[in-house]
Write a protein that holds these residues in place. Sequence first.
Motif, PDB file in Angstrom:
ATOM      1  N   ILE A   8      -4.599   7.206   2.518  1.00 17.83           N
ATOM      2  CA  ILE A   8      -3.620   6.379   1.811  1.00 17.83           C
ATOM      3  C   ILE A   8      -3.996   6.259   0.341  1.00 17.83           C
ATOM      4  O   ILE A   8      -3.152   6.436  -0.546  1.00 17.83           O
ATOM      5  CB  ILE A   8      -3.507   4.989   2.474  1.00 17.83           C
ATOM      6  CG1 ILE A   8      -2.832   5.122   3.842  1.00 17.83           C
ATOM      7  CG2 ILE A   8      -2.754   4.014   1.582  1.00 17.83           C
ATOM      8  CD1 ILE A   8      -2.930   3.877   4.705  1.00 17.83           C
ATOM      9  N   GLN A   9      -5.254   5.963   0.065  1.00 15.42           N
ATOM     10  CA  GLN A   9      -5.696   5.851  -1.335  1.00 15.42           C
ATOM     11  C   GLN A   9      -5.486   7.155  -2.085  1.00 15.42           C
ATOM     12  O   GLN A   9      -4.993   7.155  -3.205  1.00 15.42           O
ATOM     13  CB  GLN A   9      -7.170   5.441  -1.406  1.00 15.42           C
ATOM     14  CG  GLN A   9      -7.403   3.994  -1.105  1.00 15.42           C
ATOM     15  CD  GLN A   9      -8.834   3.582  -1.357  1.00 15.42           C
ATOM     16  OE1 GLN A   9      -9.688   4.370  -1.777  1.00 15.42           O
ATOM     17  NE2 GLN A   9      -9.125   2.324  -1.085  1.00 15.42           N
ATOM     18  N   GLU A  10      -5.850   8.254  -1.475  1.00 13.92           N
ATOM     19  CA  GLU A  10      -5.703   9.560  -2.130  1.00 13.92           C
ATOM     20  C   GLU A  10      -4.230   9.859  -2.407  1.00 13.92           C
ATOM     21  O   GLU A  10      -3.858  10.302  -3.487  1.00 13.92           O
ATOM     22  CB  GLU A  10      -6.327  10.653  -1.260  1.00 13.92           C
ATOM     23  CG  GLU A  10      -6.452  11.980  -1.953  1.00 13.92           C
ATOM     24  CD  GLU A  10      -7.393  11.963  -3.148  1.00 13.92           C
ATOM     25  OE1 GLU A  10      -7.236  12.843  -4.024  1.00 13.92           O
ATOM     26  OE2 GLU A  10      -8.274  11.093  -3.242  1.00 13.92           O
ATOM     27  N   GLY A  35      -7.631  -0.404  -6.327  1.00 12.41           N
ATOM     28  CA  GLY A  35      -7.555  -0.432  -4.879  1.00 12.41           C
ATOM     29  C   GLY A  35      -6.242  -0.898  -4.287  1.00 12.41           C
ATOM     30  O   GLY A  35      -6.159  -1.147  -3.079  1.00 12.41           O
ATOM     31  N   ALA A  36      -5.203  -1.029  -5.110  1.00 15.05           N
ATOM     32  CA  ALA A  36      -3.900  -1.487  -4.612  1.00 15.05           C
ATOM     33  C   ALA A  36      -2.782  -0.712  -5.299  1.00 15.05           C
ATOM     34  O   ALA A  36      -2.995  -0.042  -6.314  1.00 15.05           O
ATOM     35  CB  ALA A  36      -3.733  -2.987  -4.858  1.00 15.05           C
ATOM     36  N   ILE A  37      -1.592  -0.841  -4.753  1.00 15.22           N
ATOM     37  CA  ILE A  37      -0.396  -0.223  -5.329  1.00 15.22           C
ATOM     38  C   ILE A  37       0.362  -1.296  -6.087  1.00 15.22           C
ATOM     39  O   ILE A  37       0.573  -2.395  -5.578  1.00 15.22           O
ATOM     40  CB  ILE A  37       0.487   0.371  -4.211  1.00 15.22           C
ATOM     41  CG1 ILE A  37      -0.243   1.546  -3.537  1.00 15.22           C
ATOM     42  CG2 ILE A  37       1.840   0.789  -4.758  1.00 15.22           C
ATOM     43  CD1 ILE A  37       0.425   2.037  -2.273  1.00 15.22           C
ATOM     44  N   ALA A  68       5.612  16.662   2.342  1.00 12.73           N
ATOM     45  CA  ALA A  68       5.268  16.279   3.715  1.00 12.73           C
ATOM     46  C   ALA A  68       4.749  14.842   3.741  1.00 12.73           C
ATOM     47  O   ALA A  68       4.123  14.369   2.792  1.00 12.73           O
ATOM     48  CB  ALA A  68       4.201  17.217   4.267  1.00 12.73           C
ATOM     49  N   MET A  69       5.000  14.165   4.850  1.00  9.77           N
ATOM     50  CA  MET A  69       4.523  12.796   4.972  1.00  9.77           C
ATOM     51  C   MET A  69       3.005  12.771   5.063  1.00  9.77           C
ATOM     52  O   MET A  69       2.419  13.479   5.872  1.00  9.77           O
ATOM     53  CB  MET A  69       5.122  12.129   6.205  1.00  9.77           C
ATOM     54  CG  MET A  69       4.721  10.673   6.308  1.00  9.77           C
ATOM     55  SD  MET A  69       5.644   9.853   7.604  1.00  9.77           S
ATOM     56  CE  MET A  69       4.415   8.704   8.168  1.00  9.77           C
ATOM     57  N   LEU A  70       2.390  11.967   4.199  1.00 10.76           N
ATOM     58  CA  LEU A  70       0.939  11.797   4.219  1.00 10.76           C
ATOM     59  C   LEU A  70       0.544  10.595   5.059  1.00 10.76           C
ATOM     60  O   LEU A  70      -0.422  10.637   5.807  1.00 10.76           O
ATOM     61  CB  LEU A  70       0.396  11.594   2.801  1.00 10.76           C
ATOM     62  CG  LEU A  70       0.490  12.759   1.850  1.00 10.76           C
ATOM     63  CD1 LEU A  70       0.042  12.342   0.462  1.00 10.76           C
ATOM     64  CD2 LEU A  70      -0.363  13.915   2.351  1.00 10.76           C
ATOM     65  N   ALA A  71       1.266   9.494   4.878  1.00 13.31           N
ATOM     66  CA  ALA A  71       0.909   8.264   5.580  1.00 13.31           C
ATOM     67  C   ALA A  71       2.077   7.297   5.561  1.00 13.31           C
ATOM     68  O   ALA A  71       2.853   7.259   4.610  1.00 13.31           O
ATOM     69  CB  ALA A  71      -0.304   7.615   4.913  1.00 13.31           C
TER      70      ALA A  71
END
Length: 122
Positions: A8-10, A35-37, A68-71
Motif C-alpha cells: 500500500i505504501q509503495e 506515512g499517510a495519504i 492493475a489493482m495493487l491494493a
Amino acid sequence: MSDDTAAIQEGAKKSGVLWLTLDRPRLAWHTFHDGAIYLVGGGEEQELPGLESMGRVHVTLRSKDNGAMLAGFDADVTVVDQAAAPEAVAALAKDRLNAADSEHLTERWAAGSTVFRLALPG
C-alpha cells in the motif's frame, strides 16, 4: 510492517491518483506524506462528496505502469487543520499539477477547501 502495508505504501508513493468509494467510485489525486495519504477537496479542487462526514473510506490503488489493482483497503478519514499541518499542506501543493493560481494555492485551500488525511491500515 506487513507485506500488505508495504504494498500500500509503495503504491501510494508511486501513483498520484487513487479511487475512493464515495457516492460512486471517484478518481482523486493525492500525496503520500509522513506515512499517510493526503487529499484536498472542495472549493476549486476535486469534488469528494461526503468524505468529510465519513469515518472510513474504501481506497483502491492501481499500478501507475499498467493500471492493475495493487491494493484495496479501508482507511480512517480525518479532516486536517491546515494551519496545524503546514508540512502536509506544502507536500500537497508541491504535487498539485496544473493549478490555476499556484502562487496562492495554499491560501485558496485555507479559505475554501478541505484537506483530508487517510490513515493506512496496520
